[in-house]
Write an enzyme that holds these catalytic residues in place. Structure first.
Site, PDB file in Angstrom:
ATOM      1  N   ASP A 249      -1.382  -2.204  -9.214  1.00  0.00           N
ATOM      2  CA  ASP A 249      -0.490  -2.068 -10.367  1.00  0.00           C
ATOM      3  C   ASP A 249      -0.071  -3.428 -10.887  1.00  0.00           C
ATOM      4  OD1 ASP A 249      -0.042   0.555 -11.132  1.00  0.00           O
ATOM      5  OD2 ASP A 249       1.567   0.885  -9.677  1.00  0.00           O
TER       6      ASP A 249
ATOM      7  N   GLU B 217       1.031   0.687 -17.181  1.00  0.00           N
ATOM      8  CA  GLU B 217       1.737   1.875 -17.659  1.00  0.00           C
ATOM      9  C   GLU B 217       1.998   1.773 -19.157  1.00  0.00           C
ATOM     10  OE1 GLU B 217       5.440   2.510 -15.625  1.00  0.00           O
ATOM     11  OE2 GLU B 217       4.476   2.492 -13.666  1.00  0.00           O
TER      12      GLU B 217
ATOM     13  N   GLU C 170       1.431  11.364 -15.108  1.00  0.00           N
ATOM     14  CA  GLU C 170       2.526  11.587 -14.154  1.00  0.00           C
ATOM     15  C   GLU C 170       3.609  12.523 -14.682  1.00  0.00           C
ATOM     16  OE1 GLU C 170       4.088   8.123 -12.164  1.00  0.00           O
ATOM     17  OE2 GLU C 170       5.736   9.280 -11.275  1.00  0.00           O
TER      18      GLU C 170
ATOM     19  N   ASP D 292       3.231  -0.076  -7.642  1.00  0.00           N
ATOM     20  CA  ASP D 292       4.503  -0.805  -7.641  1.00  0.00           C
ATOM     21  C   ASP D 292       5.660   0.106  -7.206  1.00  0.00           C
ATOM     22  OD1 ASP D 292       4.641   0.712  -9.908  1.00  0.00           O
ATOM     23  OD2 ASP D 292       5.206  -0.930 -11.254  1.00  0.00           O
ATOM     24  N   SER D 293       5.332   1.349  -6.830  1.00  0.00           N
ATOM     25  CA  SER D 293       6.310   2.203  -6.138  1.00  0.00           C
ATOM     26  C   SER D 293       6.735   1.485  -4.850  1.00  0.00           C
ATOM     27  CB  SER D 293       5.699   3.566  -5.809  1.00  0.00           C
ATOM     28  OG  SER D 293       4.433   3.409  -5.182  1.00  0.00           O
TER      29      SER D 293
ATOM     30  N   LYS E  41      -3.871  -1.487 -12.932  1.00  0.00           N
ATOM     31  CA  LYS E  41      -3.317  -0.332 -13.657  1.00  0.00           C
ATOM     32  C   LYS E  41      -2.105  -0.780 -14.473  1.00  0.00           C
ATOM     33  CE  LYS E  41      -1.141   3.250 -11.461  1.00  0.00           C
ATOM     34  NZ  LYS E  41       0.238   3.208 -11.967  1.00  0.00           N
TER      35      LYS E  41
HETATM   36  O1  KIV Z   1       3.305   2.969  -8.283  1.00  0.00           O
HETATM   37  C1  KIV Z   1       2.714   3.994  -7.895  1.00  0.00           C
HETATM   38  O2  KIV Z   1       2.695   4.334  -6.713  1.00  0.00           O
HETATM   39  C2  KIV Z   1       2.039   4.796  -8.906  1.00  0.00           C
HETATM   40  C3  KIV Z   1       1.570   6.154  -8.500  1.00  0.00           C
HETATM   41  C4  KIV Z   1       2.722   7.017  -8.279  1.00  0.00           C
HETATM   42  C5  KIV Z   1       0.607   6.728  -9.447  1.00  0.00           C
HETATM   43  O3  KIV Z   1       1.882   4.378 -10.017  1.00  0.00           O
END
Ligand code: KIV
Length: 255
Positions: A75, A106, A173, A36-37, A104
């Site tokens: 994510d 967080e 991270e 989600d970056s 994924k």
């Molecule tokens: O959102 C993302 O790109 C991430 C990575 C930086 C691990 O969670």
């Protein structure tokens, strides 16, 4: 969903938001993450919190069409796993529409019940501890974790609880070296570091960061290219060619 077992080292991972980058990452990586970056890197938002489920799914579908070998993880964006039921509903939608291999989430011990519910429903889950971008509202608030004893203990605690819940791997991270080293003593599953030193079992970076797309990147990024410079040079030449009547030429015209 087939259970993921990762027993190779080092585990090589990159992010990707679209087919064409994913195709390249797939050749060399064990895991391709639709992170989600996306919100910050692709859409230029101040944080990852603006990313919607629909956006993750749209980009996930594109990445799926470029990934045939690597494990594809998507994510779960901010606000989509507030409780076990909504998490399950949203995770199943992501999996059904993107055909990814895992999702994924967080967080530490506060999301254990959610992770357990997903795993009980046969959903592969990757954890993410240390710095949690979904808790950060703007770039200036990104801060290394594990500097104090209480932060270090919290990260170790999170690791222990999350790995017990059945996740197949955890992203760690932006943590201080000594904290990463200590965390690794307790790790029983693969730990993928991003700014968490070479002590980890694998590494992940945001693809655009390592390609040199941005002027400013975190200290933990190594730039393997100067994509921004190459693009700038090409665009400059293109504009020059049009002004000087050097493009299009006969080669580019339909007769
Ligand atoms: O959102 C993302 O790109 C991430 C990575 C930086 C691990 O969670």
């Amino acid at each position: 969903m087939k259970k993921i077992i990762l027993n190779k080292k080092p585990i090589i991972c990159l992010t990707s938001y679209s087919k064409f980058f994913a195709e390249i990452a797939d050749e060399y990586c064990d895991i391709v993450l639709v992170g989600d970056s996306l919100g910050m890197v692709y859409y230029g938002d101040p944080s990852t919190r603006s990313v919607s489920l629909n956006e993750m799914i749209r980009h996930g579908k594109s990445v799926r069409s470029g990934v045939s070998k690597a494990i594809m993880v998507v994510d779960m964006p901010y606000g989509t796993y507030k409780n076990p039921l909504s998490a399950k509903k949203n995770a199943l939608r992501i999996i059904k529409e993107t055909k990814c291999d895992a999702v994924k989430l967080e967080g530490g011990k506060e999301i254990i019940h959610i992770i357990k519910h997903l795993i009980k429903n046969k959903i592969n889950v990757m954890g993410h501890i240390g710095l949690l971008p979904q808790k950060v509202r703007s770039k200036k608030d990104y801060r290394i974790k594990g500097k104090t004893l209480s932060e270090k203990n919290q990260i170790i605690n999170d690791l222990k609880r999350i790995q017990e819940s059945g996740v197949f791997a955890i992203v760690l991270e932006a943590v201080k070296y000594q904290t990463a080293k200590e965390v690794m003593k307790y790790a029983k599953i693969p730990i993928i570091g991003i700014g968490a030193s070479d002590e980890c079992d694998g590494q992940i970076l945001v693809l655009e960061d390592m390609l040199g797309m941005f002027k400013k990147v975190p200290k933990f990024v190594k730039k393997y290219s100067n994509l921004r410079g190459y693009i700038k040079k090409a665009v400059k030449q293109y504009s020059k060619d049009i002004r000087n009547k050097k493009f299009p030429t006969k080669k580019n015209i339909y007769n």
